[in-house]
Motif scaffolding. Structure first.
Motif, PDB file in Angstrom:
ATOM      1  N   ALA A  75      -4.596  27.797  21.268  1.00 12.58           N
ATOM      2  CA  ALA A  75      -4.003  27.284  20.023  1.00 12.58           C
ATOM      3  C   ALA A  75      -2.501  27.081  20.187  1.00 12.58           C
ATOM      4  O   ALA A  75      -1.938  26.086  19.722  1.00 12.58           O
ATOM      5  N   ASN A  76      -1.846  28.013  20.870  1.00  8.65           N
ATOM      6  CA  ASN A  76      -0.410  27.898  21.108  1.00  8.65           C
ATOM      7  C   ASN A  76      -0.103  26.645  21.931  1.00  8.65           C
ATOM      8  O   ASN A  76       0.834  25.893  21.626  1.00  8.65           O
ATOM      9  N   ARG A  77      -0.928  26.387  22.950  1.00  2.38           N
ATOM     10  CA  ARG A  77      -0.703  25.236  23.821  1.00  2.38           C
ATOM     11  C   ARG A  77      -0.941  23.923  23.054  1.00  2.38           C
ATOM     12  O   ARG A  77      -0.162  22.968  23.180  1.00  2.38           O
ATOM     13  N   GLU A  78      -1.996  23.872  22.253  1.00  2.00           N
ATOM     14  CA  GLU A  78      -2.316  22.648  21.509  1.00  2.00           C
ATOM     15  C   GLU A  78      -1.252  22.330  20.464  1.00  2.00           C
ATOM     16  O   GLU A  78      -0.910  21.157  20.250  1.00  2.00           O
ATOM     17  N   LEU A  79      -0.725  23.366  19.807  1.00  2.00           N
ATOM     18  CA  LEU A  79       0.321  23.142  18.809  1.00  2.00           C
ATOM     19  C   LEU A  79       1.586  22.605  19.465  1.00  2.00           C
ATOM     20  O   LEU A  79       2.250  21.704  18.922  1.00  2.00           O
ATOM     21  N   ARG A  80       1.922  23.143  20.625  1.00  2.00           N
ATOM     22  CA  ARG A  80       3.115  22.667  21.338  1.00  2.00           C
ATOM     23  C   ARG A  80       2.925  21.220  21.806  1.00  2.00           C
ATOM     24  O   ARG A  80       3.837  20.394  21.727  1.00  2.00           O
ATOM     25  N   THR A  81       1.710  20.925  22.301  1.00  2.00           N
ATOM     26  CA  THR A  81       1.425  19.564  22.758  1.00  2.00           C
ATOM     27  C   THR A  81       1.559  18.563  21.607  1.00  2.00           C
ATOM     28  O   THR A  81       1.991  17.424  21.803  1.00  2.00           O
ATOM     29  N   ALA A  82       1.203  19.015  20.394  1.00  2.00           N
ATOM     30  CA  ALA A  82       1.290  18.148  19.212  1.00  2.00           C
ATOM     31  C   ALA A  82       2.721  18.020  18.701  1.00  2.00           C
ATOM     32  O   ALA A  82       2.966  17.329  17.714  1.00  2.00           O
ATOM     33  N   GLY A  83       3.657  18.698  19.383  1.00  2.00           N
ATOM     34  CA  GLY A  83       5.066  18.590  19.006  1.00  2.00           C
ATOM     35  C   GLY A  83       5.457  19.462  17.831  1.00  2.00           C
ATOM     36  O   GLY A  83       6.493  19.223  17.197  1.00  2.00           O
ATOM     37  N   LYS A  84       4.657  20.458  17.522  1.00  2.00           N
ATOM     38  CA  LYS A  84       4.945  21.335  16.391  1.00  2.00           C
ATOM     39  C   LYS A  84       5.691  22.582  16.847  1.00  2.00           C
ATOM     40  O   LYS A  84       5.532  23.043  17.978  1.00  2.00           O
ATOM     41  N   VAL A  85       6.513  23.110  15.942  1.00  2.36           N
ATOM     42  CA  VAL A  85       7.203  24.369  16.201  1.00  2.36           C
ATOM     43  C   VAL A  85       6.236  25.495  15.868  1.00  2.36           C
ATOM     44  O   VAL A  85       5.831  25.669  14.715  1.00  2.36           O
ATOM     45  N   VAL A  86       5.843  26.264  16.895  1.00  2.00           N
ATOM     46  CA  VAL A  86       4.802  27.279  16.715  1.00  2.00           C
ATOM     47  C   VAL A  86       5.371  28.479  15.976  1.00  2.00           C
ATOM     48  O   VAL A  86       6.422  29.016  16.336  1.00  2.00           O
ATOM     49  N   THR A  87       4.648  28.905  14.932  1.00  2.00           N
ATOM     50  CA  THR A  87       5.001  30.108  14.176  1.00  2.00           C
ATOM     51  C   THR A  87       3.752  30.972  14.064  1.00  2.00           C
ATOM     52  O   THR A  87       2.621  30.486  14.269  1.00  2.00           O
ATOM     53  N   PRO A  88       3.899  32.266  13.733  1.00  6.85           N
ATOM     54  CA  PRO A  88       2.716  33.110  13.543  1.00  6.85           C
ATOM     55  C   PRO A  88       1.767  32.559  12.476  1.00  6.85           C
ATOM     56  O   PRO A  88       0.547  32.627  12.632  1.00  6.85           O
ATOM     57  N   ALA A  89       2.327  31.976  11.390  1.00 11.49           N
ATOM     58  CA  ALA A  89       1.485  31.428  10.324  1.00 11.49           C
ATOM     59  C   ALA A  89       0.663  30.246  10.840  1.00 11.49           C
ATOM     60  O   ALA A  89      -0.528  30.113  10.527  1.00 11.49           O
ATOM     61  N   LEU A  90       1.290  29.387  11.662  1.00 12.34           N
ATOM     62  CA  LEU A  90       0.563  28.241  12.211  1.00 12.34           C
ATOM     63  C   LEU A  90      -0.550  28.699  13.151  1.00 12.34           C
ATOM     64  O   LEU A  90      -1.649  28.137  13.158  1.00 12.34           O
ATOM     65  N   LEU A  91      -0.271  29.735  13.956  1.00 13.28           N
ATOM     66  CA  LEU A  91      -1.294  30.249  14.866  1.00 13.28           C
ATOM     67  C   LEU A  91      -2.482  30.820  14.098  1.00 13.28           C
ATOM     68  O   LEU A  91      -3.640  30.581  14.456  1.00 13.28           O
ATOM     69  N   LYS A  92      -2.190  31.567  13.025  1.00 13.96           N
ATOM     70  CA  LYS A  92      -3.279  32.134  12.218  1.00 13.96           C
ATOM     71  C   LYS A  92      -4.144  31.026  11.626  1.00 13.96           C
ATOM     72  O   LYS A  92      -5.377  31.131  11.604  1.00 13.96           O
ATOM     73  N   GLU A  93      -3.502  29.964  11.143  1.00 13.76           N
ATOM     74  CA  GLU A  93      -4.239  28.854  10.550  1.00 13.76           C
ATOM     75  C   GLU A  93      -5.112  28.174  11.605  1.00 13.76           C
ATOM     76  O   GLU A  93      -6.258  27.806  11.328  1.00 13.76           O
ATOM     77  N   ALA A  94      -4.572  28.029  12.823  1.00 12.54           N
ATOM     78  CA  ALA A  94      -5.320  27.368  13.890  1.00 12.54           C
ATOM     79  C   ALA A  94      -6.507  28.201  14.362  1.00 12.54           C
ATOM     80  O   ALA A  94      -7.498  27.660  14.871  1.00 12.54           O
ATOM     81  N   LEU A  95      -6.433  29.524  14.170  1.00 15.45           N
ATOM     82  CA  LEU A  95      -7.495  30.417  14.633  1.00 15.45           C
ATOM     83  C   LEU A  95      -8.619  30.587  13.622  1.00 15.45           C
ATOM     84  O   LEU A  95      -9.646  31.191  13.934  1.00 15.45           O
ATOM     85  N   LYS A  96      -8.431  30.042  12.403  1.00 18.34           N
ATOM     86  CA  LYS A  96      -9.491  30.162  11.399  1.00 18.34           C
ATOM     87  C   LYS A  96     -10.720  29.403  11.863  1.00 18.34           C
ATOM     88  O   LYS A  96     -10.607  28.321  12.454  1.00 18.34           O
TER      89      LYS A  96
END
Length: 449
Positions: A75-96
């Motif tokens: 999830a961390n890698r995909e968010l970075r590839t999408a050009g997003k600034v990774v935060t704990p909240a974004l990671l939690k949302e991606a893991l749902k």
């Protein structure tokens, strides 16, 4: 990114088992969330961050921890590839867990959702006439939805569907441009509400839906035409409607406010009388001085009925007014411009065909400006929140601009020169004449302005 697992020692259950948490450290931030697993202290290897063999199903449980760690890394890698600034909240949302589309209930029909929206507006205190406009848009959606082979939802209402709706209004319903614009105007806040308050997916950004209004010529009576109406010999059944219309010409009242007038609205002021009321449409308080013509009409009907002035259904009064205006000789031709089938159509109509109760408000605005009333004062009398609205109502504003410029640059006279403007000998004063059975006698005086 560093991923570790730990057993929390607080909040143990009755068997002494505590939750196992995952910790992920990255870019100076830390994600900490529960894995959903529980174990006792003897079942957890603190050094390795794994379940011991004494934990029932330890291998399967450890595999789940490894899978969760891999999911976090992915999830961390995909968010970075999408050009997003990774935060704990974004990671939690991606893991749902992702819910399959087939498992989701069907999206509500756009028309059904719009009906719910109208009820929300009613609960929030929106007024009757505002809700009436939204109901028109609702009926349009119901009718349009029935013509489609698929369900009409906010998720498939894209730019192409929006164009199809406008085409339906013009080609099937034969709606004029401003009717189409009115429907679009109601759709924009509805779509924003559906997205923000009901979590619906949108296929189009509401703010990008264009509303193109067509200028409509506002009909108003000149001083001469107003005089014709005052002096017209009418059947007894039409006199009361004429009087109510004239009262609105003298005060700028809307039909809705005329129909609701009561004795509590009339106040004494400096030897005269004023109307103080809250406008039905805007809930704005206004205070209107009763000029001699207006006061005379009020006195004519004093004590004869529950309402201060006669009124019936707006549509009925509008129908009578056309007959009254024709009998009064209001025959000047007015050019009516309409867009029909994408073509601009122009045709002349006698003004009497266009007179309605709202014409009185336009007449009051234009005649007030021609008599010299400052626009700022007219704004207060009409109850407009924005002065731009007052400028639009008053068709003669352009004439006044030209007159002022000519006076300044050429030294011309200060008075208006248009034949429709008010001359001193044309100011109307209406007084009751008992010997004519309660009819009206029209006299001319400067003081009646």
């Amino acid at each position: 990114m560093t991923i570790t697992f730990e057993r929390r020692t607080d909040q143990p259950d009755a068997a002494g088992r505590c939750l196992v948490y995952v910790r992920a450290a990255f870019d100076g931030q830390r994600l900490r969330m529960s894995t959903g697993e529980r174990c006792t202290a003897s079942e957890w290897n603190e050094d390795k961050g794994k379940f011991r063999k004494s934990f029932a199903g330890f291998q399967e449980a450890n595999d789940r921890l490894d899978a969760l760690g891999a999911d976090i890394t992915k999830a961390n890698r995909e968010l970075r590839t999408a050009g997003k600034v990774v935060t704990p909240a974004l990671l939690k949302e991606a893991l749902k867990p992702k819910v399959a589309e087939a498992d989701l209930p069907p999206a509500p029909l756009m028309a059904d959702l719009f009906g719910e929206y109208i009820e929300v507006l009613r609960a929030r205190g929106f007024r009757f006439h505002t809700l009436k406009g939204y109901k028109t848009a609702h009926n349009t959606l119901l009718e349009f939805g029935e013509t489609l082979p698929e369900r009409l939802t906010t998720a498939n209402y894209d730019a192409g569907m929006h164009d199809a709706l406008q085409g339906h209004l013009r080609d099937v319903r034969g709606s004029a441009q401003n009717t189409v614009a009115g429907v679009v105007k109601q759709l924009k806040p509805f779509l924003a509400w559906a997205r923000d308050d009901r979590g619906q997916k949108l296929a189009v950004e509401p703010a990008k839906l264009k509303v193109e209004w067509e200028d409509v010529e506002k009909v108003w009576l000149t001083a001469a035409e107003l005089g014709q109406l005052e002096k017209a010999l009418l059947p007894a059944s039409l006199v009361a409607v004429r009087d109510a219309f004239l009262f609105c010409c003298y005060t700028g009242l809307r039909y809705s406010d005329l129909a609701a007038l009561h004795e509590g609205n009339v106040k004494e002021w400096d030897g005269g009388r004023v109307l103080r009321l809250t406008q039905t449409k805007t809930r704005t308080g206004v205070s209107i001085y009763l000029t001699p013509p207006a006061a005379a009409l009020l006195d004519k009907y004093a004590g004869t009925r529950e309402k201060l002035l006669p009124s019936t259904a707006n549509q009925v009064m509008n129908r009578y007014l056309k007959r009254i205006s024709r009998l009064a000789g209001v025959e000047a031709l007015v050019e009516v411009v309409e867009t029909i089938g994408g073509r601009v159509m122009k045709r002349p109509l006698p003004k009497w065909e266009l007179v309605t109760m709202h014409t009185a408000r336009h007449t009051f605005a234009t005649q007030s400006l021609l008599r010299g009333m400052p626009v700022e004062v007219l704004q207060k009398v009409l109850g407009h929140s924005k002065i731009q609205t007052t400028m639009i109502y008053a068709k003669v504003v352009e004439d006044l601009q030209h007159q002022t410029m000519r006076r300044i640059w050429e030294g011309a006279g200060t008075g208006p020169t248009d034949k429709s403007a008010v001359r001193s000998e044309e100011v109307c004063a209406v007084v009751p004449e008992a010997e004519q059975g309660g009819g009206l006698k029209v006299s001319r005086s400067n003081a009646a302005a």
